[in-house]
Design a protein around this motif. Structure first.
Motif, PDB file in Angstrom:
ATOM      1  N   VAL A 231       0.925  -0.982  -0.095  1.00 16.42           N
ATOM      2  CA  VAL A 231      -0.044   0.135  -0.144  1.00 16.42           C
ATOM      3  C   VAL A 231       0.890   1.115  -0.068  1.00 16.42           C
ATOM      4  CG1 VAL A 231      -1.559   1.310   1.305  1.00 16.42           C
ATOM      5  CG2 VAL A 231      -1.815  -1.179   1.223  1.00 16.42           C
ATOM      6  N   VAL A 232       0.658   2.063  -0.966  1.00 12.99           N
ATOM      7  CA  VAL A 232       1.430   3.428  -1.045  1.00 12.99           C
ATOM      8  C   VAL A 232       0.563   4.678  -0.977  1.00 12.99           C
ATOM      9  CG1 VAL A 232       3.149   4.605  -2.620  1.00 12.99           C
ATOM     10  CG2 VAL A 232       3.207   2.297  -2.864  1.00 12.99           C
ATOM     11  N   ILE A 233       0.893   5.232   0.002  1.00 14.20           N
ATOM     12  CA  ILE A 233       0.194   6.665   0.052  1.00 14.20           C
ATOM     13  C   ILE A 233       1.074   7.536  -0.727  1.00 14.20           C
ATOM     14  CG2 ILE A 233      -0.415   8.500   1.801  1.00 14.20           C
ATOM     15  CD1 ILE A 233      -0.514   6.576   4.053  1.00 14.20           C
ATOM     16  N   ASN A 234       0.170   8.299  -1.638  1.00 10.21           N
ATOM     17  CA  ASN A 234       0.901   9.380  -2.480  1.00 10.21           C
ATOM     18  C   ASN A 234       0.679  10.640  -1.776  1.00 10.21           C
ATOM     19  OD1 ASN A 234       1.701   7.449  -4.451  1.00 10.21           O
ATOM     20  ND2 ASN A 234      -0.225   7.477  -5.289  1.00 10.21           N
ATOM     21  N   ASN A 235      -0.423  11.442  -1.539  1.00 13.06           N
ATOM     22  CA  ASN A 235      -0.894  12.471  -1.172  1.00 13.06           C
ATOM     23  C   ASN A 235      -2.113  12.552  -0.598  1.00 13.06           C
ATOM     24  OD1 ASN A 235       0.833  14.061  -3.560  1.00 13.06           O
ATOM     25  ND2 ASN A 235      -0.165  12.519  -4.457  1.00 13.06           N
ATOM     26  N   CYS A 236      -2.207  13.535   0.591  1.00 15.02           N
ATOM     27  CA  CYS A 236      -3.054  13.763   1.445  1.00 15.02           C
ATOM     28  C   CYS A 236      -3.491  15.200   1.568  1.00 15.02           C
ATOM     29  CB  CYS A 236      -2.999  13.117   2.935  1.00 15.02           C
ATOM     30  SG  CYS A 236      -2.922  11.301   2.490  1.00 15.02           S
ATOM     31  N   TRP A 237      -4.746  15.665   1.610  1.00 14.84           N
ATOM     32  CA  TRP A 237      -4.858  17.078   1.698  1.00 14.84           C
ATOM     33  C   TRP A 237      -6.331  17.056   2.216  1.00 14.84           C
ATOM     34  CZ3 TRP A 237      -5.692  14.189  -2.380  1.00 14.84           C
ATOM     35  CH2 TRP A 237      -6.636  14.283  -3.348  1.00 14.84           C
ATOM     36  N   ALA A 238      -6.613  18.384   2.910  1.00 15.97           N
ATOM     37  CA  ALA A 238      -7.901  18.474   3.542  1.00 15.97           C
ATOM     38  C   ALA A 238      -8.607  19.879   2.740  1.00 15.97           C
ATOM     39  CB  ALA A 238      -7.892  18.898   4.932  1.00 15.97           C
ATOM     40  N   THR A 239      -9.937  19.901   2.688  1.00 17.30           N
ATOM     41  CA  THR A 239     -10.688  20.783   2.378  1.00 17.30           C
ATOM     42  C   THR A 239     -11.794  21.102   3.126  1.00 17.30           C
ATOM     43  OG1 THR A 239     -12.282  19.314   0.891  1.00 17.30           O
ATOM     44  CG2 THR A 239     -10.167  20.228  -0.154  1.00 17.30           C
ATOM     45  N   PRO A 240     -12.452  22.454   3.005  1.00 19.36           N
ATOM     46  CA  PRO A 240     -13.705  22.495   3.870  1.00 19.36           C
ATOM     47  C   PRO A 240     -14.982  22.014   3.284  1.00 19.36           C
ATOM     48  CG  PRO A 240     -13.123  24.466   2.619  1.00 19.36           C
ATOM     49  CD  PRO A 240     -12.075  23.652   2.575  1.00 19.36           C
ATOM     50  N   THR A 241     -14.856  21.295   1.973  1.00 18.07           N
ATOM     51  CA  THR A 241     -15.956  20.897   1.245  1.00 18.07           C
ATOM     52  C   THR A 241     -15.755  19.428   0.995  1.00 18.07           C
ATOM     53  OG1 THR A 241     -15.438  21.371  -0.891  1.00 18.07           O
ATOM     54  CG2 THR A 241     -16.417  23.201   0.153  1.00 18.07           C
ATOM     55  N   PRO A 242     -16.856  18.609   0.472  1.00 14.30           N
ATOM     56  CA  PRO A 242     -16.782  17.260   0.149  1.00 14.30           C
ATOM     57  C   PRO A 242     -15.778  17.089  -1.051  1.00 14.30           C
ATOM     58  CG  PRO A 242     -19.068  17.707   0.726  1.00 14.30           C
ATOM     59  CD  PRO A 242     -18.347  19.004   0.348  1.00 14.30           C
ATOM     60  N   TYR A 243     -15.451  18.158  -1.831  1.00 11.61           N
ATOM     61  CA  TYR A 243     -14.858  18.080  -3.167  1.00 11.61           C
ATOM     62  C   TYR A 243     -13.436  17.971  -3.058  1.00 11.61           C
ATOM     63  CZ  TYR A 243     -19.826  19.189  -4.285  1.00 11.61           C
ATOM     64  OH  TYR A 243     -21.096  19.475  -4.205  1.00 11.61           O
ATOM     65  N   SER A 244     -12.806  17.178  -3.411  1.00  9.86           N
ATOM     66  CA  SER A 244     -11.426  16.955  -3.574  1.00  9.86           C
ATOM     67  C   SER A 244     -10.707  18.078  -4.378  1.00  9.86           C
ATOM     68  CB  SER A 244     -11.039  15.554  -4.122  1.00  9.86           C
ATOM     69  OG  SER A 244     -11.181  15.243  -5.329  1.00  9.86           O
ATOM     70  N   THR A 245     -11.515  18.686  -5.526  1.00 12.82           N
ATOM     71  CA  THR A 245     -10.910  19.560  -6.206  1.00 12.82           C
ATOM     72  C   THR A 245     -11.130  21.056  -5.651  1.00 12.82           C
ATOM     73  OG1 THR A 245     -12.988  19.591  -7.517  1.00 12.82           O
ATOM     74  CG2 THR A 245     -11.164  17.987  -8.227  1.00 12.82           C
ATOM     75  N   ASP A 246     -11.420  21.104  -4.800  1.00  8.05           N
ATOM     76  CA  ASP A 246     -11.674  22.486  -3.998  1.00  8.05           C
ATOM     77  C   ASP A 246     -10.342  23.227  -4.084  1.00  8.05           C
ATOM     78  OD1 ASP A 246     -12.309  24.633  -2.367  1.00  8.05           O
ATOM     79  OD2 ASP A 246     -13.885  23.544  -1.363  1.00  8.05           O
ATOM     80  N   ARG A 247     -10.375  24.417  -4.300  1.00  6.05           N
ATOM     81  CA  ARG A 247      -9.196  25.294  -4.417  1.00  6.05           C
ATOM     82  C   ARG A 247      -8.557  25.873  -2.985  1.00  6.05           C
ATOM     83  NH1 ARG A 247      -6.517  23.612  -8.268  1.00  6.05           N
ATOM     84  NH2 ARG A 247      -5.374  25.507  -8.168  1.00  6.05           N
ATOM     85  N   LYS A 248      -9.667  25.749  -1.979  1.00  6.16           N
ATOM     86  CA  LYS A 248      -9.348  26.053  -0.646  1.00  6.16           C
ATOM     87  C   LYS A 248      -8.954  24.780  -0.002  1.00  6.16           C
ATOM     88  CE  LYS A 248     -11.729  29.003   1.226  1.00  6.16           C
ATOM     89  NZ  LYS A 248     -10.849  30.053   1.482  1.00  6.16           N
ATOM     90  N   ARG A 249      -7.592  24.599   0.303  1.00  7.51           N
ATOM     91  CA  ARG A 249      -7.134  23.272   0.809  1.00  7.51           C
ATOM     92  C   ARG A 249      -5.816  23.463   1.525  1.00  7.51           C
ATOM     93  NH1 ARG A 249      -5.837  19.781  -4.590  1.00  7.51           N
ATOM     94  NH2 ARG A 249      -7.861  20.584  -4.937  1.00  7.51           N
ATOM     95  N   TRP A 250      -5.592  22.519   2.497  1.00  9.57           N
ATOM     96  CA  TRP A 250      -4.516  22.430   3.243  1.00  9.57           C
ATOM     97  C   TRP A 250      -3.787  21.026   2.842  1.00  9.57           C
ATOM     98  CZ3 TRP A 250      -1.534  25.724   5.489  1.00  9.57           C
ATOM     99  CH2 TRP A 250      -0.751  25.393   6.483  1.00  9.57           C
ATOM    100  N   SER A 251      -2.494  20.999   2.500  1.00 10.96           N
ATOM    101  CA  SER A 251      -1.749  19.928   2.285  1.00 10.96           C
ATOM    102  C   SER A 251      -1.166  19.176   3.483  1.00 10.96           C
ATOM    103  CB  SER A 251      -0.719  20.027   1.050  1.00 10.96           C
ATOM    104  OG  SER A 251      -1.359  20.476  -0.339  1.00 10.96           O
TER     105      SER A 251
END
Length: 339
Positions: A199-219
Motif C-alpha cells: 500500500v502506497v500513500i501518495n498524497n493527502c490534503w484537506a478541504t472545507p467541502t466534500p470536493y477533492s478539487t476544492d481550491r481552498k485546501r491544506w496539504s
C-alpha cells in the motif's frame, strides 16, 4: 514480386515495447471510480492498441502498468466507455459494473495474442443512491486470474488510538473541540492480497467541502512526503499497511463550516515488478500543484465541544470532520490556513 512480398512478411518486425506474458489484471473498486491496471506491453500490445470496452482508447502509461479509469459509476448500462451495470434486488440490493480491456489491431496481419481483461465491481445500491459518505472509507481490490491466482482484498482507512496502530476506533470518530491540535493516527490497509502487493500513500490534503478539487485546501502529504512538521509518516510502501499522523485542525475564517474533509490518494504496488518504496524526501523537492488521479475513500470524524455552565446556559459548538482518502498523485495548498 510475390516472393519479394513474402520475404518482407517473413522479416522480423522491430518492437517498440518488450512483450511480456501478462495474464492478470489488478482492479481497485473505489467508491467514486474503478481503476484497472494491466502490466505494460501485454503480449506485445501497445497502450494505443488497447481500449476500454472496445470504445475508449484512454489508457494511461504509469510505471510498469497500463491504467484505465472509469470515473462514472452511474447505474445504467453503457454509461461510460461501454461499462454495463446489473441491478441485484434484495434486502441489501447491489449494482454490479462490468467492463473489459481488449486489444484491437487494424493492421493487415496480427502478430500478437489477442487479450481481453474482463473485470467487475460490486456496490451497494443504497450507497450509489444516497452517496453515503460513511461508507466511503472502504474499497475492494482484486487480482483476477493468471499465474498469480485470484485474490480479493479490502482496502480501508481507519483511525487508530495511538502510534502503535493496534486498535482502530469505532466510527464515527469523536474528538472534543478543546483537543484541536491533538494527534490523529491514520492507517490504510489492504487485507487478503499476496505479500508482493504494498500500500502506497501518495498524497493527502484537506478541504472545507466534500470536493477533492476544492481550491481552498491544506496539504498534509505531497508525493509521499510530509507537507509540514505536524505530519509524520511512519510506514509507507513497505507492507500491506501504511500509516501516518497529523495534528487535527480547522480552517480559519470558516467558523460556520461544520465539515472538513481529508483526502488521500493511494495505490497498490506490485513489489515483484516495481520499486514501490518512494525516494527519500530530503533528496527531492515537492511540487506546488499536481492533478490527482485515483480513487477516494472516506471516513467520518465528529468534533464536539464539552458542555459547560455559563449563567445556567450550556455553551459549546460542534464540528463535523469527514476524512476522505484517495488512490495516485499530488496536491497543492491553495487559500487554506489552519490553527
Amino acid at each position: 514480386m510475390a516472393s519479394f512480398v513474402a520475404l518482407l512478411l517473413g522479416l522480423p518486425v522491430a518492437l517498440t515495447c518488450a512483450p511480456q506474458k501478462a495474464d492478470y489484471v489488478v482492479v481497485s473498486c473505489f467508491p467514486n471510480a474503478i481503476i484497472a491496471n494491466v502490466p505494460e506491453c501485454p503480449y506485445g500490445w501497445e497502450i494505443d492498441q488497447l481500449s476500454l470496452g472496445g470504445v475508449c482508447y484512454t489508457g494511461i502509461h504509469s510505471p510498469g502498468y497500463y491504467r484505465f479509469i472509469i470515473p462514472d459509476l452511474t447505474p445504467r448500462n453503457h454509461s461510460y466507455c461501454g461499462t454495463q451495470s446489473e441491478y441485484m434486488p434484495g434486502k441489501d440490493a447491489k449494482y454490479i459494473f462490468y467492463n473489459s480491456i481488449v486489444s484491437n489491431d487494424t493492421s493487415l496481419t496480427v502478430r500478437n495474442q489477442p487479450v481481453n481483461y474482463t473485470f467487475s465491481c460490486v456496490y451497494r445500491a443504497a450507497y450509489l443512491v444516497n452517496n453515503a459518505v460513511f461508507s466511503q472509507r472502504v474499497a475492494t481490490v482484486y487480482v483476477n486470474n493468471g499465474s498469480l491466482g485470484t485474490f480479493r482484498s479490502q482496502l480501508s482507512m481507519n483511525v487508530f488510538t495511538n502510534s502503535k496502530f493496534l486498535y482502530a476506533k469505532d466510527a464515527p470518530y469523536v474528538i472534543d473541540t478543546s483537543e484541536i491540535g491533538s494527534e490523529v493516527f491514520i492507517g490504510i490497509e489492504a487485507k487478503g492480497l499476496s505479500n508482493r502487493f504494498k500500500v502506497v500513500i501518495n498524497n493527502c490534503w484537506a478541504t472545507p467541502t466534500p470536493y477533492s478539487t476544492d481550491r481552498k485546501r491544506w496539504s498534509l502529504v505531497i508525493n509521499s512526503c510530509p507537507a509540514d512538521y505536524t505530519v509524520t509518516i511512519f510506514d509507507n510502501a513497505k507492507d500491506s499497511r501504511s500509516t501516518f499522523k497529523f495534528n487535527s485542525f480547522r480552517f480559519q475564517r470558516l467558523e460556520k463550516v461544520s465539515t472538513v474533509w481529508l483526502h488521500c490518494e493511494v495505490h497498490i504496488c506490485d513489489a515483484e515488478r516495481l520499486v514501490c518504496q518512494p525516494s527519500p524526501c530530503s533528496k527531492r523537492s515537492l511540487p506546488s500543484e499536481v492533478e490527482p488521479s485515483g480513487g477516494i475513500l472516506t471516513t467520518e470524524f465528529q468534533i464536539k465541544a464539552i458542555e459547560s455552565s455559563n449563567n445556567g446556559h450550556a455553551t459549546g459548538t460542534s464540528l463535523l470532520i469527514l476524512l476522505m482518502v484517495v488512490v495516485n498523485i499530488f496536491f497543492d495548498l491553495v487559500n487554506g490556513s489552519k490553527i
